[in-house]
Design an enzyme around this catalytic site. Structure first.
Site, PDB file in Angstrom:
ATOM      1  N   LYS A 281      26.119  19.071 -15.855  1.00 45.30           N
ATOM      2  CA  LYS A 281      27.137  18.273 -16.535  1.00 45.30           C
ATOM      3  C   LYS A 281      26.493  17.378 -17.591  1.00 45.30           C
ATOM      4  CE  LYS A 281      30.211  17.884 -12.508  1.00 45.30           C
ATOM      5  NZ  LYS A 281      31.473  18.379 -13.096  1.00 45.30           N
ATOM      6  N   ARG A 355      35.294  25.509  -5.528  1.00 47.16           N
ATOM      7  CA  ARG A 355      36.095  26.655  -5.068  1.00 47.16           C
ATOM      8  C   ARG A 355      35.250  27.598  -4.198  1.00 47.16           C
ATOM      9  NH1 ARG A 355      37.443  27.860 -11.197  1.00 47.16           N
ATOM     10  NH2 ARG A 355      37.155  25.599 -11.150  1.00 47.16           N
TER      11      ARG A 355
END
Length: 499
Positions: A281, A355
């Protein structure tokens, strides 16, 4: 803080601070009118002189009001009588807290719970008042060596209800409001905790703590060796780059009259820090990625509230603890992972890790033969773009469950908005080399993430809450919100009432 309710006359309240409302423009509430008569027009005279207009949130503190036995009278502006909403009501209560805290009063008798809030009853007025007070008083200073100066907080609040027949509902509101506020505070404390302290092992210890505190809770912690034996390869791949091992904490609450009743399962994404992994990130605001365990924090807080309310249900809370870090052993873009249910997933972005943790966790909970499963996760920035910071994103394979959750969200004033699922979104998850890709492109990112999860929920009724926009606040008000503990608690209350 001690809370109680009663049905009494405003004129007879001997207390440190008596709180009544004033509507805009300069209109007395029913309780304020009674005080005005007792004081021979003292309050209405002040209003005519312009001391208080009655706009929402205005306050005026009075001492030595003629013929009134209370030490102080606090007038609180409530805005226009017919336009008072839940949000305004909570803000009014919080203004009351702020004003009373500056007086040194130890006790408050509050008549604001008699106000008419659109579509709400005494139950909601009392419960929302407790939640607003506790929200206003919340602070997190555990890691400050020099503690902020603590204001002298009042210790007791007595809420008045206008009708004696509403006392039973108000008492129930006390019970629920205190329990839910406690759950919200617990969730916020966990989420606000720094990632060098709050790691997956820390989450597991918190889960064990609930079992030690409540007789009807049992906690089981699954470590990486057991995950490997179960084939939870997607979950473990995310954890590979971290020095902190993953732990899956299973909190079982049993209080249903029928011990064999199918459980409701709550699953929370527990990424105690998400660097993004190899797909790292940007550094800006990366500190806020400690909040990527907001789903697990909310499950933990909900289980705490549930145990406090003693609801007659069987509920299982699952904290999927993990950390996503880059190192030489971290999983990579291009890796293909075999999940617990046998489907293969191509990793196109290691920052779409939640996920992967959830798909194996959602497969794991099949063993409980659940009545339904709700997972919650700070899953996608796309949901923040779509819905902002006000509504959690809701996706479900069941219209009944979706509507039940939306109803609970509206009741609890913990808003959610439904997004679609469907086979057309499944097309975006195609991979040339695996059964699925872990991302589906820029378009509909929140939906394709939910669609990916739906592939692992075929054996039960399921809903997904994307809380990326609602789990915490940034900027000067940075901190966890404790959402959606209120929504989930209300959902469970409704389930208990309707069984």
């Amino acid at each position: 803080m001690e809370f109680s309710v009663k049905n009494g006359s405003v004129e007879k309240q001997r207390t440190a601070c008596l709180v009544v409302g004033v509507y805009e423009p300069r209109r007395l509430s029913a309780a304020a009118e009674q005080l005005d008569k007792l004081s021979e027009g003292y309050i209405s005279t002040l209003l005519r002189r312009g001391d208080l207009e009655g706009k929402a949130g205005q306050t005026l503190l009075l001492h030595n009001v003629p013929n009134v036995p209370a030490d102080r009278v606090l007038l609180v502006g409530c805005g226009k009588e017919r336009e008072l909403t839940e949000r305004q009501y909570k803000q009014i209560i919080q203004k009351m807290v702020q004003a009373v805290s500056e007086t040194g009063s130890m006790e408050v008798v509050c008549f604001l719970t008699e106000l008419h809030v659109k579509g709400r009853t005494s139950y909601w007025n009392v419960r929302f008042a407790i939640e607003a007070i506790q929200e206003s008083l919340y602070s997190y200073n555990d890691f400050k060596s020099i503690k902020p100066e603590v204001r002298r907080e009042f210790r007791r609040v007595i809420f008045n209800v206008a009708n004696r027949k509403d006392l039973a509902d108000a008492e129930r509101a006390l019970e629920h409001g205190k329990a839910i506020s406690t759950g919200v505070a617990f969730a916020k404390n966990v989420a606000n905790c720094p990632p060098n302290v709050c790691n997956p092992a820390y989450l597991a210890e918190l889960a064990k703590g609930l079992a030690a505190e409540y007789d009807n809770i049992r906690t089981t912690v699954i470590d990486e060796a057991e995950m490997a034996a179960l084939g939870m390869n997607a979950y473990l791949a995310v954890s590979r780059g971290s020095q902190n091992p993953a732990y899956l904490s299973v909190i079982e609450y049993k209080n249903h009259p029928n011990p064999d009743a199918k459980p409701i399962v709550l699953v929370g994404k527990g990424l105690t820090f998400d660097s993004g992994g190899i797909s790292i990130k940007p550094s800006d605001s990366m500190d806020e990625m400690k909040y990527d365990m907001g789903g697990a924090a909310s499950v933990y807080g909900t289980m705490k509230a549930l145990a406090e309310m003693k609801l007659p249900l069987n509920v299982i809370g699952v904290l999927a603890g993990c950390e996503n870090m880059p190192d030489g052993n971290a999983y990579r873009p291009g890796d293909i992972l075999t999940t617990m249910n046998g489907l293969t997933v191509e990793v196109l972005n290691t920052d779409a890790e939640g996920r992967l943790v959830l798909c194996d966790t959602l497969t794991y909970v099949e063993r409980f033969e659940p009545e339904l499963v709700i997972d919650m996760a700070t899953l996608t920035g796309a949901c923040m773009i779509a819905l902002g910071a006000h509504n959690s994103g809701l996706m479900s394979t069941s219209n009944v469950l979706a509507n039940d959750l939306l109803n609970a969200a509206e009741q609890a004033d913990d808003k959610a908005w439904r997004l679609p699922l469907g086979e057309e979104y499944q097309e975006q998850l195609k991979s040339n080399f695996a059964d699925l890709a872990n991302i589906g492109g820029r378009l509909g990112g929140a939906i394709t993430a939910g669609q990916l999860l739906s592939n692992f929920t075929k054996k039960y009724v399921w809903a997904h809450l994307d809380i990326a926009g609602t789990a915490w606040k940034s900027g000067v008000a940075k901190g966890a919100t404790g959402r959606p503990v209120s929504l989930l608690s209300q959902f469970l209350i409704n389930k208990a009432n309707n069984q």
